[in-house]
Design a protein around this motif. Structure first.
Motif, PDB file in Angstrom:
ATOM      1  N   GLU A   1       0.833  -1.204   0.000  1.00  0.00           N
ATOM      2  CA  GLU A   1       0.000   0.000   0.000  1.00  0.00           C
ATOM      3  C   GLU A   1       0.871   1.257   0.000  1.00  0.00           C
ATOM      4  O   GLU A   1       0.621   2.210  -0.750  1.00  0.00           O
ATOM      5  CB  GLU A   1      -0.917  -0.016   1.216  1.00  0.00           C
TER       6      GLU A   1
ATOM      7  N   LYS B   1       2.633   1.987  -3.376  1.00  0.00           N
ATOM      8  CA  LYS B   1       1.755   2.674  -4.341  1.00  0.00           C
ATOM      9  C   LYS B   1       1.684   4.167  -4.030  1.00  0.00           C
ATOM     10  O   LYS B   1       1.718   5.006  -4.946  1.00  0.00           O
ATOM     11  CB  LYS B   1       0.356   2.061  -4.293  1.00  0.00           C
ATOM     12  N   GLU B   2       1.583   4.496  -2.746  1.00  0.00           N
ATOM     13  CA  GLU B   2       1.552   5.913  -2.350  1.00  0.00           C
ATOM     14  C   GLU B   2       2.866   6.594  -2.732  1.00  0.00           C
ATOM     15  O   GLU B   2       2.872   7.712  -3.271  1.00  0.00           O
ATOM     16  CB  GLU B   2       1.330   6.026  -0.841  1.00  0.00           C
TER      17      GLU B   2
ATOM     18  N   GLY C   1       5.047   5.618  -5.014  1.00  0.00           N
ATOM     19  CA  GLY C   1       5.183   5.656  -6.467  1.00  0.00           C
ATOM     20  C   GLY C   1       4.357   6.766  -7.092  1.00  0.00           C
ATOM     21  O   GLY C   1       4.776   7.393  -8.071  1.00  0.00           O
ATOM     22  N   ALA C   2       3.195   7.031  -6.516  1.00  0.00           N
ATOM     23  CA  ALA C   2       2.304   8.044  -7.077  1.00  0.00           C
ATOM     24  C   ALA C   2       2.908   9.440  -7.041  1.00  0.00           C
ATOM     25  O   ALA C   2       2.573  10.291  -7.879  1.00  0.00           O
ATOM     26  CB  ALA C   2       0.963   8.033  -6.336  1.00  0.00           C
ATOM     27  N   VAL C   3       3.812   9.695  -6.084  1.00  0.00           N
ATOM     28  CA  VAL C   3       4.439  11.016  -6.001  1.00  0.00           C
ATOM     29  C   VAL C   3       5.885  10.989  -6.498  1.00  0.00           C
ATOM     30  O   VAL C   3       6.630  11.946  -6.315  1.00  0.00           O
ATOM     31  CB  VAL C   3       4.372  11.583  -4.568  1.00  0.00           C
TER      32      VAL C   3
ATOM     33  N   SER D   1       6.370   2.698 -10.127  1.00  0.00           N
ATOM     34  CA  SER D   1       4.978   2.976  -9.766  1.00  0.00           C
ATOM     35  C   SER D   1       4.574   2.321  -8.457  1.00  0.00           C
ATOM     36  O   SER D   1       3.511   2.627  -7.906  1.00  0.00           O
ATOM     37  CB  SER D   1       4.041   2.492 -10.876  1.00  0.00           C
TER      38      SER D   1
ATOM     39  N   ASP E   1       4.064  -0.930  -8.276  1.00  0.00           N
ATOM     40  CA  ASP E   1       3.339  -2.159  -8.603  1.00  0.00           C
ATOM     41  C   ASP E   1       4.193  -3.395  -8.395  1.00  0.00           C
ATOM     42  O   ASP E   1       3.661  -4.504  -8.287  1.00  0.00           O
ATOM     43  CB  ASP E   1       2.838  -2.108 -10.048  1.00  0.00           C
TER      44      ASP E   1
END
Length: 391
Positions: free
Chosen positions: A53, A56-57, A59-61, A128, A130
Motif C-alpha cells: 500500500e 503505491k503511495e 510511487g504516485a508522487v 509505480s 506495482d
C-alpha cells in the motif's frame, strides 16, 4: 518570551536550495503528515507495515527511484532525493529504508547494470510501486565482508543454478524480485531472481527491537534455476554491489538528519511546556545547553549532506566522501536522539513520543550499509594510503 525558530531555520538552510528542491520537499512532507505520521507508531509497535500500500503511495508522487532517469522514474536531483529521505526518516527510518532499498539498491542495480529488456520489464513497475524489489548481498556469516560470500551460481547448459542464503534483506518477504549477488567461476555477479521461482523461500525475521516499521527477511536459494538472461550483464565483480551501497548510503546521510530533527523538535516542544520547579524546563541552563549542542550538530550534518548532494549532482562525488557523511551524520543523529530522550525524562520511553523509536531505529542505521567501524577504516585508508582491512 523571545521568538523561536525551528532547528533547521537557525542558520537559514532553506536559502541554500532551489525552489524546485523545496517543492519536492513539500510534496514529501505533506505525504508524511497525511499518510505516515498518523500510523507509524502503531506499525512500529505491532511490527507490521503495509509495504504494498505504501509503495503505491510513494510511487504516485515519484519517490521510488526518484533520482534515476527514464523508465517512469522522476529524474530528480540528488539533493531533492536527499530532502525526500530526510522527510521520510523524520517519520521513521523503516519507511525511508523501504524507499532506499527499492530505489537506490534494487532499481539502481537494474538501471545501472541491467540489459534493456531487464530495465523495461522491471523498472516502470517498480517506479509505480506495482512491483517490489529487494537486494540480496548480506549473508548470515558475511556482513561487512561481502567478498567472502558463499552463495554460488553455476552454469547448467544455458541456465544458472543458484544456491545460498541471504540475511537481513529489507522487503524480501513481500518482494516480487530480488537482486542477488553470487559467486561464479568468473567472480561475483548479479542476478535478477523472481521471488516466485521454485526453490526460493523468503522467511520473515521477527522479534526485532529496532526498525520494526520495516519488513526484513532471509532469502533461501535452494538450487534455483534461472535462464541465462537473469544475469545482470554489466555487473562484474564486487565493485558493482558496492556502488549500489554507495547510492543507498547517500540517502542515509540525509535520512538520519530527519530522525534527529524530529527528536529535537519533539524535545523543544516538550521542554517549553513541561513545568518543573515553577517554570518550563526549557528555561533551565542545562536543558538549553543540550538543545543548543544538538542543534549545532544538526546544522553541521545538514551542510555536509548538502555539500555531498551538490557533488553528486555535479558527478564528482566519491565513495569515501559518502562514508564521511554516513559515519558522521548517523553517529550524531543517534547522539541527538539519546540526548533528547533525557530531556523528556520518563516520557522519553513512551510510544506517545517518537524519540525512543528514532533512537532504537538509529541503532540499526548505525550498523547497516556499512558499520561505523567500516566507514572509519575507509576514511583512515584515504588519510594514510594504507588499508587496514584484512587481506
Amino acid at each position: 518570551m523571545a521568538d523561536r525558530v525551528s532547528p533547521l531555520d537557525l542558520i537559514d538552510v532553506d536559502a541554500l536550495h532551489s525552489e524546485e528542491e523545496l517543492q519536492f520537499r513539500q510534496v514529501v512532507r505533506r505525504l508524511v503528515a497525511d499518510k505516515l505520521r498518523p500510523n507509524v507508531a502503531d506499525w512500529y509497535e505491532r511490527g507490521e507495515v503495509p509495504v504494498r500500500e505504501l509503495a503505491k503511495e510513494f510511487g504516485a508522487v515519484g519517490l521510488l527511484g526518484m533520482h534515476l532517469s527514464g523508465y517512469g522514474c522522476a529524474g530528480a536531483s540528488a539533493v531533492a532525493y536527499g530532502l525526500a529521505c530526510l522527510e521520510l526518516e523524520a517519520a521513521d527510518s523503516g519507511l525511508r529504508s523501504l524507499v532506499s532499498v527499492q530505489g537506490s539498491l534494487a532499481m539502481y542495480a537494474i538501471w545501472r547494470y541491467g540489459s534493456e529488456d531487464q530495465k523495461q520489464r522491471w523498472l516502470p513497475a517498480m517506479a509505480s510501486g506495482d512491483a517490489i524489489g529487494c537486494f540480496g548481498l548480506t549473508e548470515p556469516d558475511h556482513g561487512s565482508d561481502p567478498a567472502s560470500m558463499k552463495t554460488r551460481a553455476r552454469r547448467d547448459g544455458d541456465d544458472w543454478i543458484l544456491t545460498g542464503v541471504k540475511m537481513w534483506i529489507t522487503n524480501a518477504p513481500v518482494a516480487d524480485v530480488a537482486v542477488v549477488w553470487a559467486r561464479t567461476d568468473d567472480g561475483i555477479n548479479g542476478f535478477l531472481v523472481p521471488m516466485n521461482e521454485p526453490g526460493v523461500t523468503a522467511n520473515t525475521i521477527k522479534h526485532k527491537l529496532s526498525l520494526r516499521a520495516s519488513v526484513t527477511g532471509e532469502i533461501v536459494l535452494d538450487g534455483v534455476r534461472l535462464p541465462a538472461d537473469a544475469l545482470l550483464p554489466e555487473a562484474r565483480g564486487l565493485k558493482a554491489p558496492l556502488s549500489c551501497l554507495t547510492e543507498a548510503r547517500y540517502g542515509i546521510v540525509w535520512g538520519a538528519l530527519g530522525a534527529a530533527r524530529d527528536c529535537l523538535q519533539t524535545a523543544i516542544e516538550y521542554a517549553t511546556t513541561r513545568v518543573q520547579f515553577g517554570r518550563p524546563i526549557a528555561g533551565f541552563q542545562l536543558t538549553q545547553a543540550k538543545l543548543a549542542d544538538a542543534a549545532l550538530e544538526l546544522q553541521k550534518g545538514y551542510l555536509l549532506a548538502l555539500h555531498l548532494g551538490r557533488r553528486a549532482d555535479a558527478g564528482t562525488l566519491r565513495p569515501e566522501q559518502v562514508s564521511v557523511g554516513k559515519l558522521n551524520n548517523v553517529r550524531e543523529a543517534l547522539a541527538i536522539a539519546r540526548q533528547c530522550r533525557t530531556i523528556l525524562g520518563a516520557n522519553g520511553i513512551s510510544a506517545e513520543y517518537p524519540v525512543m523509536r528514532h533512537a532504537a531505529n538509529l541503532e540499526t542505521v548505525l550498523t547497516y550499509e556499512g558499520t561505523s567501524e567500516i566507514h572509519q577504516l575507509v576514511v583512515g585508508q584515504q588519510l594514510t594510503g594504507l588499508s587496514a582491512f584484512a587481506s
